[in-house]
Enzyme design. Structure first.
Site, mmCIF file in Angstrom:
data_model
loop_
_atom_site.group_PDB
_atom_site.id
_atom_site.type_symbol
_atom_site.label_atom_id
_atom_site.label_comp_id
_atom_site.label_asym_id
_atom_site.label_seq_id
_atom_site.Cartn_x
_atom_site.Cartn_y
_atom_site.Cartn_z
ATOM 1 N N TYR A 33 -102.467 -15.850 -27.228
ATOM 2 C CA TYR A 33 -101.791 -15.825 -28.526
ATOM 3 C C TYR A 33 -101.521 -14.395 -28.958
ATOM 4 O O TYR A 33 -102.032 -13.449 -28.364
ATOM 5 C CB TYR A 33 -102.624 -16.553 -29.584
ATOM 6 C CG TYR A 33 -103.824 -15.783 -30.103
ATOM 7 C CD1 TYR A 33 -104.961 -15.607 -29.319
ATOM 8 C CD2 TYR A 33 -103.820 -15.218 -31.382
ATOM 9 C CE1 TYR A 33 -106.058 -14.911 -29.796
ATOM 10 C CE2 TYR A 33 -104.920 -14.519 -31.871
ATOM 11 C CZ TYR A 33 -106.030 -14.372 -31.075
ATOM 12 O OH TYR A 33 -107.115 -13.675 -31.535
ATOM 13 N N LYS A 149 -105.941 -11.465 -24.738
ATOM 14 C CA LYS A 149 -105.927 -12.146 -26.040
ATOM 15 C C LYS A 149 -105.837 -13.655 -25.844
ATOM 16 O O LYS A 149 -104.796 -14.281 -26.068
ATOM 17 C CB LYS A 149 -104.775 -11.605 -26.899
ATOM 18 C CG LYS A 149 -105.017 -11.786 -28.394
ATOM 19 C CD LYS A 149 -104.124 -10.905 -29.200
ATOM 20 C CE LYS A 149 -104.171 -11.190 -30.690
ATOM 21 N NZ LYS A 149 -105.464 -11.034 -31.325
ATOM 22 N N GLU A 182 -116.363 -3.933 -30.934
ATOM 23 C CA GLU A 182 -115.284 -4.158 -31.916
ATOM 24 C C GLU A 182 -115.710 -5.286 -32.828
ATOM 25 O O GLU A 182 -116.806 -5.828 -32.694
ATOM 26 C CB GLU A 182 -113.972 -4.498 -31.194
ATOM 27 C CG GLU A 182 -114.060 -5.791 -30.395
ATOM 28 C CD GLU A 182 -112.747 -6.197 -29.747
ATOM 29 O OE1 GLU A 182 -111.676 -5.823 -30.236
ATOM 30 O OE2 GLU A 182 -112.821 -6.930 -28.734
ATOM 31 N N LEU A 207 -110.371 -5.667 -27.231
ATOM 32 C CA LEU A 207 -108.932 -5.901 -27.235
ATOM 33 C C LEU A 207 -108.265 -4.584 -27.641
ATOM 34 O O LEU A 207 -108.683 -3.964 -28.625
ATOM 35 C CB LEU A 207 -108.580 -6.982 -28.259
ATOM 36 C CG LEU A 207 -107.090 -7.328 -28.283
ATOM 37 C CD1 LEU A 207 -106.719 -8.202 -27.094
ATOM 38 C CD2 LEU A 207 -106.706 -8.027 -29.574
HETATM 39 N N1 PDD Z 1 -106.958 -10.376 -34.108
HETATM 40 N N2 PDD Z 1 -109.994 -7.161 -31.670
HETATM 41 C C1 PDD Z 1 -110.011 -8.500 -31.751
HETATM 42 C C2 PDD Z 1 -111.136 -9.248 -31.142
HETATM 43 C C3 PDD Z 1 -108.958 -9.175 -32.407
HETATM 44 O O1 PDD Z 1 -108.958 -10.514 -32.457
HETATM 45 C C4 PDD Z 1 -107.912 -8.423 -32.996
HETATM 46 C C5 PDD Z 1 -106.761 -9.078 -33.707
HETATM 47 C C6 PDD Z 1 -107.958 -7.018 -32.888
HETATM 48 C C7 PDD Z 1 -106.882 -6.145 -33.460
HETATM 49 O O2 PDD Z 1 -105.680 -6.280 -32.724
HETATM 50 P P1 PDD Z 1 -104.263 -6.001 -33.403
HETATM 51 O O3 PDD Z 1 -104.367 -4.682 -34.073
HETATM 52 O O4 PDD Z 1 -103.307 -5.980 -32.257
HETATM 53 O O5 PDD Z 1 -104.045 -7.119 -34.373
HETATM 54 C C8 PDD Z 1 -109.007 -6.429 -32.212
HETATM 55 C C9 PDD Z 1 -105.905 -11.165 -34.705
HETATM 56 C C10 PDD Z 1 -105.300 -10.544 -35.895
HETATM 57 C C11 PDD Z 1 -106.427 -12.570 -34.945
HETATM 58 O O6 PDD Z 1 -107.166 -13.049 -34.091
HETATM 59 O O7 PDD Z 1 -106.077 -13.190 -35.949
#
Ligand code: PDD
Length: 286
Positions: A33, A149, A182, A207
């Site tokens: 996703y 992801k 993270e 991620l």
């Molecule tokens: N999540 N780390 C994890 C585990 C995440 O699920 C996310 C983002 C990030 C930040 O990634 P980005 O800056 O590309 O959004 C880091 C999304 C927003 C979610 O699961 O809803």
């Protein structure tokens, strides 16, 4: 206004948008996703999100459901049909529908694609950032490839709920050495007493956040010293400031970690400044 979702070639009222019970996303969490922010009607960092989506698909050996050009049109159509100005676009691709079997379907089936929109009240999001969030730390229980992801998010779900149960907005996950990787849905950052901004390096343990990448550009532009290295909970407790980044949180200040209050327990000026200027540097596409 009822929301409109895209499901496998059709735009439907969200209440009537469904997938098959033998979809592998439903049965095995066998899918990937992305979440892209929509700011003032434009997609933020679309290119990097779509590149990461292609990478995630490749790592799981799932075919792209359509060509990039058509995909971009679907995203825009979902934005338009939902009159989305501020919020997010969620897109999910699973390996498709097949009789339940751990093996990949043979012959290959068409991947399932779902795209939905979420409207966000900017005032509410702003109020949350102005207050800041508390975070807890806990062991990272995820599989060894959180760089992909995938929609297999049960460890993230449990971590986020554990945070909520302790009046916190995020859980920072600890690796086997007890260092912070993270958050459950965001990247983790601290600013030490000398002003150095520290975040985990890009490895398979996190991620690679798109917001993280764009924020590094902003940090450089503003002349901040940055170290991409692992850090411990103790360093986080001793930090001057801390914050999280993600498409849904942008830059959200952290005011306490495991009951250790940072500074005066209010959002730090650096984090707030980064949040204020994030959209000045983030690429946007209509
Ligand atoms: N999540 N780390 C994890 C585990 C995440 O699920 C996310 C983002 C990030 C930040 O990634 P980005 O800056 O590309 O959004 C880091 C999304 C927003 C979610 O699961 O809803």
């Amino acid at each position: 206004m009822s929301r409109v979702a895209y499901v496998n070639g059709r735009y439907l009222p969200q209440a009537h948008a469904t997938v098959h019970i033998e979809d592998r996303g439903y049965q095995f969490a066998d899918g990937v996703y992305e979440v892209i922010e929509v700011h003032q009607g434009a997609l933020i960092d679309e290119e990097r999100h779509l590149q990461r989506l292609v990478r995630s698909l490749g790592e799981l050996r799932i075919d792209a459901p359509m060509r990039a050009g058509a995909f971009r049109i679907v995203l825009r159509e979902v934005i338009a049909r939902n009159k989305l100005r501020q919020g997010f676009i969620y897109m999910q691709i699973s390996r498709g529908v097949a009789r339940r079997d751990h093996l990949f379907p043979d012959p290959v089936v068409r991947p399932s694609l779902v795209v939905t929109a979420r409207l966000v009240d900017p005032a509410k999001a702003g109020a949350k950032a102005a207050k800041g969030i508390r975070v807890i730390t806990m062991p990272d229980m995820r599989w060894k490839r959180p760089d992909i992801k995938t929609i297999s998010l049960i460890a993230n779900v449990l971590a986020k709920q554990a945070a909520k149960d302790r009046d916190s907005g995020e859980a920072w996950l600890l690796d086997a050495d007890g260092l912070i990787t993270e958050g459950s849905s965001s990247n983790a950052w601290i600013i030490d007493q000398s002003g150095t901004v520290i975040t985990h390096p890009v490895t398979n343990a996190i991620l690679q956040g798109v917001t993280r990448t764009t924020l590094l550009t902003l940090l450089e532009k503003l002349g901040h010293r940055v170290e991409e290295r692992r850090f411990s909970p103790q360093e986080a407790y001793d930090a001057k400031e801390a914050f999280i980044t993600g498409a849904t949180s942008i830059v959200t200040p952290v005011v306490a970690i495991d009951d250790h209050v940072l500074g005066t327990g209010t959002p730090g000026p650096i984090a707030l400044n980064l949040r204020a200027h994030f959209h000045d540097v983030a690429p946007r596409t209509d």
